[in-house]
Scaffold this active site. Structure first.
Site, mmCIF file in Angstrom:
data_model
loop_
_atom_site.group_PDB
_atom_site.id
_atom_site.type_symbol
_atom_site.label_atom_id
_atom_site.label_comp_id
_atom_site.label_asym_id
_atom_site.label_seq_id
_atom_site.Cartn_x
_atom_site.Cartn_y
_atom_site.Cartn_z
ATOM 1 N N CYS A 11 25.410 29.167 31.636
ATOM 2 C CA CYS A 11 26.083 29.376 30.355
ATOM 3 C C CYS A 11 25.298 30.432 29.584
ATOM 4 C CB CYS A 11 26.258 28.082 29.560
ATOM 5 S SG CYS A 11 24.763 27.343 28.926
ATOM 6 N N CYS A 83 31.011 28.775 30.521
ATOM 7 C CA CYS A 83 31.506 29.426 29.310
ATOM 8 C C CYS A 83 32.007 30.813 29.672
ATOM 9 C CB CYS A 83 30.440 29.486 28.221
ATOM 10 S SG CYS A 83 29.113 30.668 28.522
ATOM 11 N N CYS A 90 28.280 37.241 34.695
ATOM 12 C CA CYS A 90 27.696 36.856 35.983
ATOM 13 C C CYS A 90 28.005 37.957 37.001
ATOM 14 C CB CYS A 90 28.274 35.522 36.447
ATOM 15 S SG CYS A 90 27.445 34.838 37.899
#
Length: 140
Positions: A11, A83, A90
């Site tokens: 997150c 999230c 990412c």
């Protein structure tokens, strides 16, 4: 005994949602899951996350906020972003690393009394618990 499934929960701050997911995965994984968590902008453990997990009998007080490490992520069997910001930032991982996205509301973003904030943390905690239980049922 088979090799544990390696899972990384990511997150933004690695202060609440991913920490709770890591705690549940370790608790319910029974040694079959090697759970990690990280943040794309690590901050600090949220005391409300620690408190609501304690209510479930899971102590995450020894966990700490860690930075996302692409090398570690590449060694995982599964990376779960919890999230939108983490999902967007990412990096692309090798095809053998499966990715899931759980768009969970940030309980730390709630402005209110401690009681209101705890209520939101419990709601998100329970959503995470249900998702972890479901995930563990389908892991090989």
């Amino acid at each position: 005994m088979r090799t544990p499934i390696k899972v990384l929960f990511v997150c933004t701050g690695n202060s609440a949602r991913s920490q709770m997911a890591e705690g549940f995965a370790r608790h319910f994984g029974g040694g079959q899951v090697e759970a990690h968590s990280a943040g794309v902008e690590p901050s600090r453990m949220n005391p409300f996350a620690v408190a609501v997990m304690r209510e479930k009998g899971i102590d995450i007080s020894g966990q700490y906020s860690k930075a996302f490490d692409e090398t570690l992520a590449r060694r995982m069997d599964l990376v779960v972003t919890v999230c939108g910001h983490a999902n967007e930032t990412c990096p692309v991982l090798p095809p053998e690393v499966k990715r899931l996205h759980w768009p969970l509301e940030d309980p730390a973003a709630l402005q209110g009394t401690d009681t209101e904030v705890l209520t939101k943390f419990r709601e998100i905690r329970d959503q995470i618990e249900a998702r972890i239980v479901g995930l563990l049922q389908v892991l090989p």
